[in-house]
Design an enzyme around this catalytic site. Structure first.
Site, PDB file in Angstrom:
ATOM      1  N   ALA A   1       0.883  -1.171   0.000  1.00 31.05           N
ATOM      2  CA  ALA A   1       0.000   0.000   0.000  1.00 31.05           C
ATOM      3  C   ALA A   1       0.917   1.216   0.000  1.00 31.05           C
ATOM      4  O   ALA A   1       1.201   1.821   1.033  1.00 31.05           O
ATOM      5  CB  ALA A   1      -0.902   0.019   1.223  1.00 31.05           C
TER       6      ALA A   1
ATOM      7  N   CYS B   1      -6.603   1.387  -8.162  1.00 32.19           N
ATOM      8  CA  CYS B   1      -5.716   1.264  -7.011  1.00 32.19           C
ATOM      9  C   CYS B   1      -6.559   0.992  -5.767  1.00 32.19           C
ATOM     10  O   CYS B   1      -7.510   1.718  -5.495  1.00 32.19           O
ATOM     11  CB  CYS B   1      -4.910   2.534  -6.795  1.00 32.19           C
ATOM     12  SG  CYS B   1      -4.037   2.508  -5.217  1.00 32.19           S
TER      13      CYS B   1
ATOM     14  N   LYS C   1      -7.067  -0.461 -17.044  1.00 31.00           N
ATOM     15  CA  LYS C   1      -6.688  -1.521 -16.103  1.00 31.00           C
ATOM     16  C   LYS C   1      -7.777  -1.692 -15.051  1.00 31.00           C
ATOM     17  O   LYS C   1      -8.118  -0.746 -14.340  1.00 31.00           O
ATOM     18  CB  LYS C   1      -5.345  -1.192 -15.441  1.00 31.00           C
ATOM     19  CG  LYS C   1      -4.822  -2.337 -14.577  1.00 31.00           C
ATOM     20  CD  LYS C   1      -3.372  -2.131 -14.211  1.00 31.00           C
ATOM     21  CE  LYS C   1      -2.818  -3.285 -13.413  1.00 31.00           C
ATOM     22  NZ  LYS C   1      -1.392  -3.093 -13.100  1.00 31.00           N
TER      23      LYS C   1
ATOM     24  N   GLY D   1       0.385   3.946  -1.693  1.00 27.99           N
ATOM     25  CA  GLY D   1      -0.385   5.196  -1.700  1.00 27.99           C
ATOM     26  C   GLY D   1      -0.096   6.052  -2.925  1.00 27.99           C
ATOM     27  O   GLY D   1      -0.149   7.289  -2.857  1.00 27.99           O
TER      28      GLY D   1
END
Ligand code: DHB
Length: 305
Positions: A72, A130, A165, A74
């Site tokens: 993660a 994400c 994606k 970010g």
């Protein structure tokens, strides 16, 4: 290096081989991405760029787990303006570059797409998926209408191919892929990381500062393969398989499921930059052992019953 039959065309982009790196793993420094290309990849993919520089989450941001890596970060990145020089450097070396990017609003998606295309990106990969930034750019990939709208808005402002994606963290990935195709996606990249977490028994706390993260590596291969399969049943645009590819057999499985190319990320940690060349060699051998002339003859074969 690229053997006979290894060249592929993905959304009009002619690539000498069907392998690329997956966005993220190697960051975006030009010399590292150049090494991916030198190992035999057909193109390289940058870590996702955003409209402004971001420092990302505080540590710990990455941890090794069974069968893969949990991260993660970010979305740390220098911002698109801060990266253009590096992109030009890669282009100067003759490397085909897929620029991965994210944004929060449609105007930002459009201006970023234009800047990346102007700087010479050969294709764009929209990171709509994400798992680590709740709220903001976040999980637009969970909503079919948003995916369609964002894709269409980007397609309106650039001429280069746009890959979208997608996230595996949805109920119906095939429906989302159809929305991307309706929005004009030139290819679908499937998939981004699986949302996951790790807890430290001694500290009795989640390990990642962000609590949850994205899981990549061989642990997710069969999930990602199923996603590619389901998408291939409903869209006509090419699919780029991504998730746990570490050897030629994995790559062939993705092609049989419907992928025209594969992205390899986590495996670089275990197998080094050579992984691209090794996968390419294995694919070449598979083609000749099976009397096949090109990768395109393998794509989707497992669907033909
Ligand atoms: C991050 C972004 C991703 O798209 C992903 O799959 C995993 C991690 C990130 O930067 O946090």
């Amino acid at each position: 290096m690229a053997g006979e039959g290894l060249a592929v065309e993905v959304a009009g982009l002619k690539l000498r081989s069907p392998t690329m790196n997956a966005s993220g793993v190697l960051g975006m420094s030009a010399p590292l991405l150049k090494r991916v290309y030198d190992s035999g990849a057909g193109a390289v993919v940058t870590k996702s760029l955003g409209p402004a520089a971001r420092s990302g989450h505080i540590n710990p941001t990455v941890i090794e787990v069974e069968g893969g890596i949990l991260n993660a970060m970010g979305l740390p990145n220098p911002g698109i303006e801060g990266y253009l020089e590096e992109l030009r450097e890669l282009k100067g070396e003759g490397v085909p570059v897929v620029a991965s990017f994210f944004a929060t609003t449609v105007p930002e998606f459009q201006s970023d797409a234009k800047a990346l295309a102007r700087a010479g990106a050969d294709a764009l990969e929209l990171n709509l998926s994400c798992p680590n930034v709740g709220g903001e750019p976040g999980m637009c990939a969970a909503d079919a209408l948003s995916v369609e709208r964002v894709t269409r808005s980007v397609k309106q402002v650039v001429q280069i191919p746009v890959f979208v994606k997608l996230s595996p963290n949805v109920t119906d990935i095939a429906g989302i892929a159809v929305a991307a195709e309706k929005g004009g996606a030139d290819a679908i990249t499937a998939v981004n990381t699986l949302k996951a977490m790790a807890i430290d028994a001694d500290f009795r706390r989640p390990v990642l500062s962000n609590v949850t993260g994205g899981l990549s590596g061989s642990a997710i291969k069969s999930v990602a393969l199923r996603c590619v399969w389901e998408i291939a049943e409903v869209v006509k645009v090419p699919i780029i398989g991504c998730g746990g590819v570490s050897n030629w057999r994995d790559a062939i499985e993705y092609m049989l499921a419907g992928a025209s190319a594969v992205e390899i990320g986590t495996a670089v940690m275990n197998h080094g930059f050579e992984v691209y060349g090794k996968v390419n060699d294995g694919v070449t051998r598979y083609l000749s052992d099976n009397g096949l002339g090109s990768v395109s003859e393998v794509v989707g074969l497992a669907h033909k019953r």
